[in-house]
Design an enzyme around this catalytic site. Structure first.
Site, PDB file in Angstrom:
ATOM      1  CB  CYS A  42      -0.864   0.057   1.253  1.00 60.87           C
ATOM      2  SG  CYS A  42      -2.028  -1.308   1.420  1.00 60.87           S
ATOM      3  N   GLY A  69      -0.883   0.763  -4.776  1.00 63.22           N
ATOM      4  CA  GLY A  69      -2.218   0.271  -4.451  1.00 63.22           C
ATOM      5  C   GLY A  69      -3.263   0.923  -5.311  1.00 63.22           C
ATOM      6  CG  ASN A 143       3.134  -0.087   2.845  1.00 60.56           C
ATOM      7  OD1 ASN A 143       4.244   0.308   2.568  1.00 60.56           O
ATOM      8  ND2 ASN A 143       2.653  -1.194   2.332  1.00 60.56           N
ATOM      9  N   GLY A 144       1.853  -2.552   4.941  1.00 61.97           N
ATOM     10  CA  GLY A 144       2.605  -3.685   5.468  1.00 61.97           C
ATOM     11  C   GLY A 144       1.689  -4.829   5.780  1.00 61.97           C
TER      12      GLY A 144
END
Ligand code: 5GP
Ligand code: MG
Length: 527
Positions: A42, A69, A143-144
């Site tokens: 993302c 994303g 994000n992750g």
């Protein structure tokens, strides 16, 4: 019924304001999305800048991070008193308009682009997610991918002992939603104190950009798996997944958010707290494929790393040929490197439709049979009668290269030599890339020669792991190479808690039929 109208949530699908915090409970379906499963690659962006149009800055930041994303996009802003959120399915440019951006007033903003390859896409999964804190509201973009979500869910139950699991989670358990609920609901501590207590217990890869009404926060996991950088505007600060986003909004690069660091930015300035020791393990695949070529990660320009990978590939797998062509766009820098090192001319043999994979219209059967041409069309005159080297950054399931080789043969190529600027991908990623399970990764069950046969090329060469690592200018022990080596830098929980298969299964058993093959190729629609 207590309703907090200060956090009215504009729901673009229903064209009405939905209060996010409704009912007596702190958590509800709006806070906890209805799809379990991994969060993926993302893009995140945050800004603290009085006097600037922060929603617009965030829009352009997200726009430049679109490659990270394409499923949904969202922006939350605060004017110091109340938080507003606007999010929807689709590309950044489809979600926002001048008028929606103008309605997002304030001097603080966080934004998020979501990418997901599993499960149904839904509006509720879009970020930023919201929760209530001691001082007001928290809006979070992530994000992750976390690997101890089950443990965090246990913490959530302890935190809300009066509610059933279903009431807490609404039956839903995405890691971002759980994190938001853990940051929220703490009426005795500030958001900063809650975050500093929580973050050392969170395991996995995370770049968080979050805020309450007065403060912008950014945090990065102790391994620094995904990139996150800090930039300076004349009148404020920016945080972003990639340096390219700083360039685009006119912010100057200050430094990385350090692994294990939480920063807070408010009217008193910027504060930094280290909540964990640095154990750097940056994702090597960011250099190979994920990040923009014009981004710099830990001092290395991604474009230069990719060109270097191509040069090394040419040294490791030379072949006599007439033309080097990239699989656009992700294979282009490595193809340039291969050409420079080998002295074989670089040219374009494939033209890519940049918008493919982003249409909601299902291709008809006739179009389906044309397969990959929807995405890549050969330049027949360039290819006919030539010995071609095709360079791509990676093979995941093998569908792209199989279809490409066939198409290039039909276009009259005399020989086709496939060169891949990363090693065979044989292990799933648990830290934010939604790669296939092991069973679907073609190189898990097949050796290089078998992969060559499967894709139908005359020869196939993968860059060595050492060649890839060297090109990044990073020390191997400071990188995560798990998808190539199976060495996971953050210890994984027991198999049954992972949600993804680590056991080996023969790849051949999972080869997709022509329909799903086209879908897979369209899905792999990198920029
Ligand atoms: P395959 O067809 O082998 O499954 O996918 C290979 C292609 O997908 C390559 O062209 C590569 O650039 C691209 N690719 C690699 N990783 C990813 C990813 O995480 N997401 C998307 N959309 N494409 C990817
Ligand atoms: Mg590609």
């Amino acid at each position: 019924m207590r309703v907090n109208r200060n956090t009215a949530h504009r729901d673009p699908l229903y064209k009405e304001d939905l209060p996010v915090l409704r009912g007596d409970g702190l958590l509800n379906h709006d806070l906890l999305p209805d799809e379990s499963g991994p969060q993926d690659q993302c893009g995140v962006f945050g800004v603290w800048a009085p006097g600037e149009e922060v929603a617009k800055l965030t829009f352009f930041g997200l726009y430049s991070l679109q490659h990270r994303g394409q499923e949904s996009a969202g922006i939350a802003t605060s004017d110091g008193k109340k938080i507003l959120v606007y999010k929807d399915m689709g590309l950044v440019s489809q979600v926002f308009s001048e008028s929606s951006l103008e309605s997002l007033v304030g001097h603080i903003a966080v934004g998020h682009n979501r990418y997901s390859t599993t499960g149904a896409s839904s509006w509720r999964n879009a970020q930023p997610t919201l929760g209530r804190t001691a001082s007001g509201t928290v809006a979070l973009g992530h994000n992750g991918n976390l690997i101890n979500t089950a443990e965090l869910l246990e913490m959530l139950k302890l935190k809300y002992p009066d509610q059933t699991e279903n009431e807490i989670t609404g039956g839903n358990t995405t890691d971002t939603a759980v994190l938001t609920a853990l940051l929220a609901g703490d009426m005795d501590h500030t958001l900063e104190a809650t975050a500093l207590e929580l973050l050392p217990k969170v395991r996995g890869a995370y770049c968080l950009v979050f805020m309450d009404e007065t403060t912008l926060y950014a945090a990065r996991d102790p391994q620094g798996v995904r990139p996150l950088v800090l930039g300076r505007l004349e009148r404020g600060w920016v945080v972003a997944s990639e340096t390219a986003a700083l360039d685009i909004v006119g912010a100057s690069y200050v430094r990385e958010i350090e692994p294990g660091e939480l920063i807070a930015i408010d009217e008193h300035g910027l504060r930094s707290t280290r909540f964990a020791e640095v154990k750097r393990a940056g994702c090597v695949f960011e250099y190979v494929y994920l990040a923009r070529p014009d981004t710099t990660i830990n001092g290395r320009v991604v474009y230069e790393a990719r060109v270097e990978m191509g040069k090394t590939l040419a040294k490791e797998y030379p072949v006599e040929a007439d033309l080097v062509i990239p699989t656009p766009e992700s294979g282009t820098p490595a193809a340039i490197g291969y050409s420079q090192e080998s002295g074989i001319p670089f040219g374009h043999g494939l033209v890519k439709n940049a918008y493919v994979g982003r249409t909601f219209i299902q291709p008809s059967q006739t179009i389906r049979q044309r397969g990959i041409r929807l995405k890549l069309n050969p330049l027949k005159e360039q290819i006919k009668g030539k010995r071609i080297i095709v360079v791509d950054d990676s093979i995941v399931r093998g569908n792209t290269q199989r279809a490409l080789v066939q198409m290039l043969r039909e276009a009259g190529a005399k020989e086709i030599h496939v060169r891949i600027s990363s090693p065979p991908i044989t292990w799933p990623c648990f830290y934010g890339i939604d790669f296939a399970t092991r069973a679907e990764l073609i190189a898990t069950g097949l050796g290089v020669e078998e992969v060559r046969q499967s894709i139908g090329a005359d020869s196939l060469g993968y860059l060595s792991k050492d060649g890839m690592v060297r090109a990044t200018n990073q020390e191997e022990k400071q990188l995560c190479t798990a998808c190539f080596t199976g060495k996971y830098p953050i210890e994984l929980p027991a198999e049954d808690r992972l949600g993804k298969d680590l056991l080996e299964k023969p790849a051949a058993a999972c080869e997709p039929g022509p329909d799903s093959e086209l879908d897979a190729i369209l899905k792999a629609s990198d920029d």
